[in-house]
Design a protein around this motif. Structure first.
Motif, PDB file in Angstrom:
ATOM      1  N   LYS A  12      34.758  41.102  35.972  1.00  0.00           N
ATOM      2  CA  LYS A  12      33.829  41.227  37.093  1.00  0.00           C
ATOM      3  C   LYS A  12      33.028  39.936  37.227  1.00  0.00           C
ATOM      4  CE  LYS A  12      30.454  44.239  39.176  1.00  0.00           C
ATOM      5  NZ  LYS A  12      29.673  45.453  39.063  1.00  0.00           N
ATOM      6  N   GLY A  13      32.849  39.503  38.455  1.00  0.00           N
ATOM      7  CA  GLY A  13      32.097  38.282  38.695  1.00  0.00           C
ATOM      8  C   GLY A  13      32.947  37.027  38.677  1.00  0.00           C
ATOM      9  N   VAL A  14      34.224  37.168  38.398  1.00  0.00           N
ATOM     10  CA  VAL A  14      35.149  36.032  38.381  1.00  0.00           C
ATOM     11  C   VAL A  14      35.474  35.659  39.825  1.00  0.00           C
ATOM     12  CG1 VAL A  14      37.533  35.396  37.844  1.00  0.00           C
ATOM     13  CG2 VAL A  14      36.149  36.548  36.133  1.00  0.00           C
ATOM     14  N   GLU A  15      35.489  34.371  40.108  1.00  0.00           N
ATOM     15  CA  GLU A  15      35.851  33.925  41.452  1.00  0.00           C
ATOM     16  C   GLU A  15      37.334  34.151  41.693  1.00  0.00           C
ATOM     17  OE1 GLU A  15      34.376  30.330  43.327  1.00  0.00           O
ATOM     18  OE2 GLU A  15      33.125  30.044  41.540  1.00  0.00           O
ATOM     19  N   GLU A  16      37.655  34.456  42.948  1.00  0.00           N
ATOM     20  CA  GLU A  16      39.051  34.674  43.321  1.00  0.00           C
ATOM     21  C   GLU A  16      39.475  33.645  44.363  1.00  0.00           C
ATOM     22  OE1 GLU A  16      40.335  39.187  42.880  1.00  0.00           O
ATOM     23  OE2 GLU A  16      38.756  38.960  44.371  1.00  0.00           O
ATOM     24  N   ILE A  17      40.775  33.476  44.438  1.00  0.00           N
ATOM     25  CA  ILE A  17      41.381  32.591  45.421  1.00  0.00           C
ATOM     26  C   ILE A  17      42.573  33.336  46.010  1.00  0.00           C
ATOM     27  CG2 ILE A  17      42.823  31.455  43.656  1.00  0.00           C
ATOM     28  CD1 ILE A  17      42.398  28.816  45.245  1.00  0.00           C
ATOM     29  N   THR A  18      42.821  33.159  47.298  1.00  0.00           N
ATOM     30  CA  THR A  18      43.946  33.865  47.923  1.00  0.00           C
ATOM     31  C   THR A  18      45.248  33.115  47.648  1.00  0.00           C
ATOM     32  OG1 THR A  18      43.851  32.666  50.029  1.00  0.00           O
ATOM     33  CG2 THR A  18      42.443  34.650  49.815  1.00  0.00           C
ATOM     34  N   PRO A  19      46.358  33.830  47.706  1.00  0.00           N
ATOM     35  CA  PRO A  19      47.652  33.166  47.529  1.00  0.00           C
ATOM     36  C   PRO A  19      47.864  32.039  48.547  1.00  0.00           C
ATOM     37  CG  PRO A  19      47.927  35.525  47.345  1.00  0.00           C
ATOM     38  CD  PRO A  19      46.517  35.293  47.808  1.00  0.00           C
ATOM     39  N   GLN A  20      47.439  32.254  49.781  1.00  0.00           N
ATOM     40  CA  GLN A  20      47.624  31.219  50.799  1.00  0.00           C
ATOM     41  C   GLN A  20      46.811  29.967  50.461  1.00  0.00           C
ATOM     42  OE1 GLN A  20      49.966  31.735  53.460  1.00  0.00           O
ATOM     43  NE2 GLN A  20      49.793  29.521  53.320  1.00  0.00           N
ATOM     44  N   GLU A  21      45.595  30.147  49.919  1.00  0.00           N
ATOM     45  CA  GLU A  21      44.784  28.990  49.500  1.00  0.00           C
ATOM     46  C   GLU A  21      45.476  28.228  48.374  1.00  0.00           C
ATOM     47  OE1 GLU A  21      40.120  29.897  50.007  1.00  0.00           O
ATOM     48  OE2 GLU A  21      41.188  31.370  48.777  1.00  0.00           O
ATOM     49  N   ALA A  78      44.733  41.920  38.080  1.00  0.00           N
ATOM     50  CA  ALA A  78      43.772  42.475  37.121  1.00  0.00           C
ATOM     51  C   ALA A  78      43.720  41.651  35.831  1.00  0.00           C
ATOM     52  CB  ALA A  78      44.120  43.923  36.807  1.00  0.00           C
ATOM     53  N   SER A  79      44.856  41.435  35.206  1.00  0.00           N
ATOM     54  CA  SER A  79      44.900  40.654  33.967  1.00  0.00           C
ATOM     55  C   SER A  79      44.451  39.218  34.204  1.00  0.00           C
ATOM     56  CB  SER A  79      46.308  40.647  33.380  1.00  0.00           C
ATOM     57  OG  SER A  79      46.703  41.944  33.034  1.00  0.00           O
ATOM     58  N   SER A  80      44.745  38.710  35.374  1.00  0.00           N
ATOM     59  CA  SER A  80      44.355  37.331  35.678  1.00  0.00           C
ATOM     60  C   SER A  80      42.836  37.176  35.688  1.00  0.00           C
ATOM     61  CB  SER A  80      44.944  36.875  37.011  1.00  0.00           C
ATOM     62  OG  SER A  80      44.486  37.673  38.068  1.00  0.00           O
ATOM     63  N   LYS A  81      42.114  38.219  36.052  1.00  0.00           N
ATOM     64  CA  LYS A  81      40.650  38.154  36.040  1.00  0.00           C
ATOM     65  C   LYS A  81      40.132  38.001  34.609  1.00  0.00           C
ATOM     66  CE  LYS A  81      39.712  40.687  40.272  1.00  0.00           C
ATOM     67  NZ  LYS A  81      39.095  41.876  40.861  1.00  0.00           N
ATOM     68  N   LYS A  82      40.733  38.726  33.686  1.00  0.00           N
ATOM     69  CA  LYS A  82      40.309  38.641  32.293  1.00  0.00           C
ATOM     70  C   LYS A  82      40.585  37.242  31.731  1.00  0.00           C
ATOM     71  CE  LYS A  82      41.403  43.490  31.732  1.00  0.00           C
ATOM     72  NZ  LYS A  82      42.322  44.445  31.132  1.00  0.00           N
ATOM     73  N   ILE A  83      41.761  36.704  32.026  1.00  0.00           N
ATOM     74  CA  ILE A  83      42.119  35.370  31.534  1.00  0.00           C
ATOM     75  C   ILE A  83      41.256  34.307  32.214  1.00  0.00           C
ATOM     76  CG2 ILE A  83      43.955  33.637  31.410  1.00  0.00           C
ATOM     77  CD1 ILE A  83      44.268  36.066  29.445  1.00  0.00           C
ATOM     78  N   THR A  84      40.968  34.484  33.488  1.00  0.00           N
ATOM     79  CA  THR A  84      40.103  33.534  34.192  1.00  0.00           C
ATOM     80  C   THR A  84      38.726  33.502  33.552  1.00  0.00           C
ATOM     81  OG1 THR A  84      41.301  33.849  36.266  1.00  0.00           O
ATOM     82  CG2 THR A  84      39.095  32.918  36.428  1.00  0.00           C
ATOM     83  N   ARG A  85      38.207  34.664  33.182  1.00  0.00           N
ATOM     84  CA  ARG A  85      36.911  34.731  32.499  1.00  0.00           C
ATOM     85  C   ARG A  85      36.968  33.916  31.201  1.00  0.00           C
ATOM     86  NH1 ARG A  85      32.290  36.163  33.823  1.00  0.00           N
ATOM     87  NH2 ARG A  85      32.815  38.217  34.516  1.00  0.00           N
ATOM     88  N   LEU A  86      38.040  34.070  30.430  1.00  0.00           N
ATOM     89  CA  LEU A  86      38.180  33.307  29.184  1.00  0.00           C
ATOM     90  C   LEU A  86      38.246  31.806  29.461  1.00  0.00           C
ATOM     91  CD1 LEU A  86      40.769  35.508  27.240  1.00  0.00           C
ATOM     92  CD2 LEU A  86      38.315  35.291  26.781  1.00  0.00           C
ATOM     93  N   LEU A  87      38.969  31.428  30.493  1.00  0.00           N
ATOM     94  CA  LEU A  87      39.056  30.010  30.853  1.00  0.00           C
ATOM     95  C   LEU A  87      37.689  29.461  31.268  1.00  0.00           C
ATOM     96  CD1 LEU A  87      42.417  29.932  32.804  1.00  0.00           C
ATOM     97  CD2 LEU A  87      41.906  28.655  30.720  1.00  0.00           C
ATOM     98  N   ASN A  88      36.960  30.232  32.070  1.00  0.00           N
ATOM     99  CA  ASN A  88      35.620  29.811  32.485  1.00  0.00           C
ATOM    100  C   ASN A  88      34.732  29.581  31.264  1.00  0.00           C
ATOM    101  OD1 ASN A  88      35.466  32.015  35.419  1.00  0.00           O
ATOM    102  ND2 ASN A  88      36.344  29.986  35.229  1.00  0.00           N
ATOM    103  N   GLU A  89      34.804  30.496  30.307  1.00  0.00           N
ATOM    104  CA  GLU A  89      33.997  30.378  29.083  1.00  0.00           C
ATOM    105  C   GLU A  89      34.431  29.181  28.232  1.00  0.00           C
ATOM    106  OE1 GLU A  89      34.443  34.208  27.241  1.00  0.00           O
ATOM    107  OE2 GLU A  89      33.133  35.194  28.706  1.00  0.00           O
ATOM    108  N   ALA A  90      35.700  28.781  28.354  1.00  0.00           N
ATOM    109  CA  ALA A  90      36.224  27.656  27.581  1.00  0.00           C
ATOM    110  C   ALA A  90      35.980  26.315  28.273  1.00  0.00           C
ATOM    111  CB  ALA A  90      37.717  27.849  27.326  1.00  0.00           C
ATOM    112  N   GLY A  91      35.292  26.341  29.429  1.00  0.00           N
ATOM    113  CA  GLY A  91      34.963  25.091  30.099  1.00  0.00           C
ATOM    114  C   GLY A  91      35.741  24.812  31.374  1.00  0.00           C
ATOM    115  N   TYR A  92      36.700  25.659  31.701  1.00  0.00           N
ATOM    116  CA  TYR A  92      37.458  25.513  32.945  1.00  0.00           C
ATOM    117  C   TYR A  92      36.684  26.273  34.028  1.00  0.00           C
ATOM    118  CZ  TYR A  92      41.306  23.982  29.939  1.00  0.00           C
ATOM    119  OH  TYR A  92      42.093  23.309  29.040  1.00  0.00           O
TER     120      TYR A  92
END
Length: 112
Positions: A12-21, A78-92
């Motif tokens: 929750k709170g992770v930014e999203e991007i559309t496939p077209q973007e 769904a899983s991509s949100k969890k991994i994105t959160r981890l990446l954000n925390e790791a500096g990405y």
């Protein structure tokens, strides 16, 4: 505090991007689907790091610039949100979850 932990677990709170973007911007993509699904079809140039094998310091992340925008995709988003959160925390900090996952890419991206 517990509410924040649960939100973090589910992305929750992770930014999203559309496939077209993703297609229009031609940005790096990390595909967290299983290897077999990736082999059956994926976004051109996507890096496959299956969800169960993902680590913040995975060797396949070494060539990615932490300052650049990165998309993360899974099957439905769904899983991509969890991994994105981890990446954000790791500096990405510009990593974003691809809305709708690979299904949305396959269904909605205009093929040129």
């Amino acid at each position: 505090m517990i509410k924040d932990m649960i939100a973090g677990l589910f992305g929750k709170g992770v930014e999203e991007i559309t496939p077209q973007e993703v297609a229009d911007k031609d940005i790096p993509v990390i595909d967290v689907r299983k290897k077999k699904a990736y082999q059956q079809g994926h976004i051109p140039g996507a890096i496959n790091i299956p969800y169960g094998e993902f680590e913040k310091d995975h060797p396949k992340l070494a060539n990615l610039d932490q300052e650049q925008e990165i998309a993360v995709n899974c099957v439905i988003g769904a899983s991509s949100k969890k991994i994105t959160r981890l990446l954000n925390e790791a500096g990405y900090e510009k990593a974003k979850s691809m809305k709708g996952g690979f299904r949305a890419w396959d269904d909605k991206v205009e093929k040129n």
